[in-house]
Design an enzyme around this catalytic site. Structure first.
Site, PDB file in Angstrom:
ATOM      1  N   GLU A   8       5.306 -16.751   0.818  1.00  0.00           N
ATOM      2  CA  GLU A   8       3.942 -16.990   0.312  1.00  0.00           C
ATOM      3  C   GLU A   8       3.629 -15.811  -0.590  1.00  0.00           C
ATOM      4  OE1 GLU A   8       2.187 -19.565   0.807  1.00  0.00           O
ATOM      5  OE2 GLU A   8       3.050 -20.484   2.584  1.00  0.00           O
ATOM      6  N   CYS A  66      -5.049 -13.765  -2.145  1.00  0.00           N
ATOM      7  CA  CYS A  66      -4.052 -14.431  -2.983  1.00  0.00           C
ATOM      8  C   CYS A  66      -4.638 -15.669  -3.651  1.00  0.00           C
ATOM      9  CB  CYS A  66      -2.825 -14.782  -2.164  1.00  0.00           C
ATOM     10  SG  CYS A  66      -3.246 -15.676  -0.674  1.00  0.00           S
TER      11      CYS A  66
HETATM   12  P1  NAP Z   1       3.808  -6.367  -0.818  1.00  0.00           P
HETATM   13  O1  NAP Z   1       3.827  -5.040  -1.394  1.00  0.00           O
HETATM   14  O2  NAP Z   1       4.774  -7.376  -1.342  1.00  0.00           O
HETATM   15  O3  NAP Z   1       4.045  -6.171   0.759  1.00  0.00           O
HETATM   16  C1  NAP Z   1       3.990  -7.216   1.663  1.00  0.00           C
HETATM   17  C2  NAP Z   1       4.757  -6.835   2.910  1.00  0.00           C
HETATM   18  O4  NAP Z   1       6.138  -6.667   2.575  1.00  0.00           O
HETATM   19  C3  NAP Z   1       4.318  -5.507   3.512  1.00  0.00           C
HETATM   20  O5  NAP Z   1       4.436  -5.564   4.913  1.00  0.00           O
HETATM   21  C4  NAP Z   1       5.334  -4.549   2.921  1.00  0.00           C
HETATM   22  O6  NAP Z   1       5.482  -3.369   3.679  1.00  0.00           O
HETATM   23  C5  NAP Z   1       6.582  -5.399   3.001  1.00  0.00           C
HETATM   24  N1  NAP Z   1       7.666  -4.940   2.143  1.00  0.00           N
HETATM   25  C6  NAP Z   1       7.593  -4.214   0.983  1.00  0.00           C
HETATM   26  N2  NAP Z   1       8.850  -3.973   0.514  1.00  0.00           N
HETATM   27  C7  NAP Z   1       9.716  -4.553   1.377  1.00  0.00           C
HETATM   28  C8  NAP Z   1      11.139  -4.632   1.446  1.00  0.00           C
HETATM   29  N3  NAP Z   1      11.920  -4.072   0.524  1.00  0.00           N
HETATM   30  N4  NAP Z   1      11.693  -5.291   2.479  1.00  0.00           N
HETATM   31  C9  NAP Z   1      10.934  -5.874   3.429  1.00  0.00           C
HETATM   32  N5  NAP Z   1       9.580  -5.810   3.438  1.00  0.00           N
HETATM   33  C10 NAP Z   1       8.978  -5.164   2.414  1.00  0.00           C
HETATM   34  O7  NAP Z   1       2.408  -7.073  -0.911  1.00  0.00           O
HETATM   35  P2  NAP Z   1       1.015  -6.456  -0.531  1.00  0.00           P
HETATM   36  O8  NAP Z   1       0.644  -5.525  -1.631  1.00  0.00           O
HETATM   37  O9  NAP Z   1       1.005  -5.967   0.865  1.00  0.00           O
HETATM   38  O10 NAP Z   1       0.092  -7.762  -0.533  1.00  0.00           O
HETATM   39  C11 NAP Z   1      -0.485  -8.244  -1.664  1.00  0.00           C
HETATM   40  C12 NAP Z   1       0.293  -9.433  -2.202  1.00  0.00           C
HETATM   41  O11 NAP Z   1       0.408 -10.453  -1.213  1.00  0.00           O
HETATM   42  C13 NAP Z   1      -0.392 -10.085  -3.363  1.00  0.00           C
HETATM   43  O12 NAP Z   1       0.532 -10.364  -4.371  1.00  0.00           O
HETATM   44  C14 NAP Z   1      -0.946 -11.377  -2.780  1.00  0.00           C
HETATM   45  O13 NAP Z   1      -1.167 -12.402  -3.691  1.00  0.00           O
HETATM   46  C15 NAP Z   1       0.079 -11.710  -1.780  1.00  0.00           C
HETATM   47  N6  NAP Z   1      -0.478 -12.597  -0.762  1.00  0.00           N
HETATM   48  C16 NAP Z   1      -0.067 -13.901  -0.756  1.00  0.00           C
HETATM   49  C17 NAP Z   1      -0.584 -14.782   0.173  1.00  0.00           C
HETATM   50  C18 NAP Z   1      -0.133 -16.198   0.199  1.00  0.00           C
HETATM   51  O14 NAP Z   1      -0.319 -16.834   1.217  1.00  0.00           O
HETATM   52  N7  NAP Z   1       0.473 -16.718  -0.834  1.00  0.00           N
HETATM   53  C19 NAP Z   1      -1.518 -14.344   1.114  1.00  0.00           C
HETATM   54  C20 NAP Z   1      -1.910 -13.012   1.068  1.00  0.00           C
HETATM   55  C21 NAP Z   1      -1.360 -12.155   0.123  1.00  0.00           C
HETATM   56  P3  NAP Z   1       4.664  -2.031   3.197  1.00  0.00           P
HETATM   57  O15 NAP Z   1       3.237  -2.345   3.338  1.00  0.00           O
HETATM   58  O16 NAP Z   1       5.148  -1.023   4.172  1.00  0.00           O
HETATM   59  O17 NAP Z   1       5.071  -1.750   1.788  1.00  0.00           O
END
Ligand code: NAP
Ligand code: MG
Length: 458
Positions: free
Chosen positions: A230, A264
């Site tokens: 997602e 999102c």
């Molecule tokens: P993110 O940077 O992609 O991180 C999401 C999760 O992934 C966090 O727990 C992060 O850990 C982890 N992560 C980062 N690098 C990783 C790796 N190499 N391997 C495994 N896990 C890893 O996103 P965010 O900034 O937290 O969230 C915002 C994004 O989420 C936005 O783009 C938003 O649109 C999207 N979102 C989508 C939905 C949907 O349902 N489509 C819902 C909510 C949010 P860390 O925090 O420790 O970096």
């Protein structure tokens, strides 16, 4: 790597607590525990699985105020939104406790025998969660994963692990065996990667950015883990001049400023029919100026701070680098100079290619643009790489349906800006990802379908 990470309150960056920065080795141990717990949990009677999940839901309900206050302190979300979020968690657990005995296979007519389809759990699920709805998105993964008989390891976002840790405690209180639900706090690059690379993890359910989602897809191709992604969004609201403009204007501000724009499904592009543009803009700006920005602990607050100092710098970058054909027509006063506060902002442009129109800002920023007609509106709505959500406002039902069908996104609402309901499927098109969450569809996402043929030949 340090052993602990400081967790801060975005209101003023004060330290709330420290949590473990879980090492790769410890993640390996947790996965082994999860895998052992799976052997027993996956064989529980459906009614026992349902009872556990129902008890979990009841405990979330009972501890709602405490969980909501924790979410607000950790994430900066207004308390009224946190209370809604925790109610949502309980609702998801109740829904999936009821889904367990309603998710079953079929018998297929075949020659000389009987053909059955059966659902089986997948195994250990790694649930990687973002920081914008920390408890709710955890429940979207944990609810159906447990309902289908899997065990789960949750990797919360670096900045917002506190409600997930409390949910882990409540799961034990509900009666789940140790190891069925575990939380691995820590960094994506370390703790998260360790889940991606562990062969005993059979599925990764990820919500987060498209950039990290693509990385996860590449890494998990190694052993073809099951995957749901997602990802980001840049959703459009399309307002036709024949809409109830007052109602539409009232609904718009919180469709993008709620959760300080960190949603999102945020309607960050507001596309308005040229002929009704000035009238709608006037109504809209009146509504925008009434948004209540303030202390997230105050029950009347609608918008609090962003989640962290780091994220504030990212959102600020977009505003500091506006192209010359983008005008900022409104910015609210800054609530406080301390903490991750950011003004709610309205931009206006006719440049559909500019960064603030094409990229996900994930902050309280909306861009207004004009469109000529229905065809133009659909083309503009579809002009980003994303396809998560969106809205159409018009009184013409035929036009509403044509536009809803023309926009390439996973969910769409007509004369409303809602995106998510527990009982309906949610997920993206295009670079917003794949694999549905919520509804009975999620029961498919967390199980394997097996086919068994029984010969009746003598
Ligand atoms: P993110 O940077 O992609 O991180 C999401 C999760 O992934 C966090 O727990 C992060 O850990 C982890 N992560 C980062 N690098 C990783 C790796 N190499 N391997 C495994 N896990 C890893 O996103 P965010 O900034 O937290 O969230 C915002 C994004 O989420 C936005 O783009 C938003 O649109 C999207 N979102 C989508 C939905 C949907 O349902 N489509 C819902 C909510 C949010 P860390 O925090 O420790 O970096
Ligand atoms: Mg990170």
């Amino acid at each position: 790597m340090t052993d602990f990470m400081e967790i801060r309150n975005p209101v003023d960056y004060s330290v709330i607590t420290e949590v473990e920065n879980t090492s790769k080795k410890k993640v390996g141990d947790m996965v082994a525990i999860s895998s052992a717990a799976f052997e027993k949990y996956s064989k529980l009677a459906p009614s026992d699985r349902a009872m556990l999940l129902r008890r979990f839901a009841e405990l979330v309900d009972k501890n709602k105020q405490e969980l909501a206050e924790l979410e607000t302190k950790n994430m900066g979300k207004p308390i009224s939104d946190s209370l809604d979020e925790i109610s949502g968690v309980a609702d998801v657990f109740y829904y999936y406790s009821g889904a367990i005995d309603k998710h079953f296979g079929t018998t297929v007519p075949v020659a000389n025998g009987l053909d059955l389809t059966l659902y089986e759990p997948i195994g250990v699920v790694g649930a990687i969660v973002p920081w914008n709805f920390p408890a709710l998105i955890t429940s979207w993964k944990v609810g159906p994963a447990l309902a289908c008989g899997n065990t789960v390891i949750i990797k919360p976002a670096e900045w917002t692990p506190l409600t997930a840790l409390r949910l882990e405690e409540l799961a034990l209180e509900a009666g789940y065996d140790q190891g069925v639900i575990q939380v691995a706090t820590g960094l994506g690059e370390e703790t998260g990667e360790a889940l991606l690379n562990n062969p005993l993890v059979s599925k990764i359910s990820f919500t987060g950015s498209t950039r990290v989602g693509k990385h996860i897809m590449r890494v998990t191709a190694g052993d073809l883990k099951r995957l749901s992604l997602e990802l980001g969004g840049k959703s459009a609201t399309v307002v036709f001049k024949d809409a109830d403009l007052e109602k539409a204007a009232k609904a718009q501000p919180m469709s993008v400023f709620a959760n300080c724009g960190q949603d999102c499904c945020a309607r960050s592009r507001l596309l308005i029919e040229e002929d009704g543009y000035d009238e709608f803009k006037e109504l809209l700006m009146k509504e925008v100026s009434n948004v209540r920005i303030g202390d997230p602990a105050d029950s009347s607050t609608q918008v609090g701070p962003l989640v962290s100092e780091h994220h504030k710098a990212r959102v600020s970058w977009f505003l500091e680098n506006l192209e010359s054909d983008v005008k900022a027509i409104y910015q609210s006063d800054l609530y406080s100079s301390k903490g991750a506060w950011f003004p709610i902002t309205v931009l206006e442009t006719d440049n559909n290619k500019t960064k603030v129109v094409q990229e996900e800002i994930f902050g309280p920023v909306v861009t207004l643009m004009k469109f000529k007609d229905e065809v133009d509106a659909i083309k503009m709505a579809n002009s980003t790489v994303y396809g998560l959500s969106g809205s159409v406002w018009t009184k013409d039902i035929g036009k509403a349906l044509r536009v809803a069908q023309g926009i390439k996104s996973g969910t769409l609402s007509v004369n409303s800006n809602s995106s998510v309901r527990t009982s309906t499927p949610f997920g993206g098109f295009k670079e917003s990802g794949f694999g549905k969450e919520l509804g009975m569809e999620a029961m498919e996402t967390y199980s394997e379908k097996k086919n068994v043929y029984i010969s009746t030949l003598g």
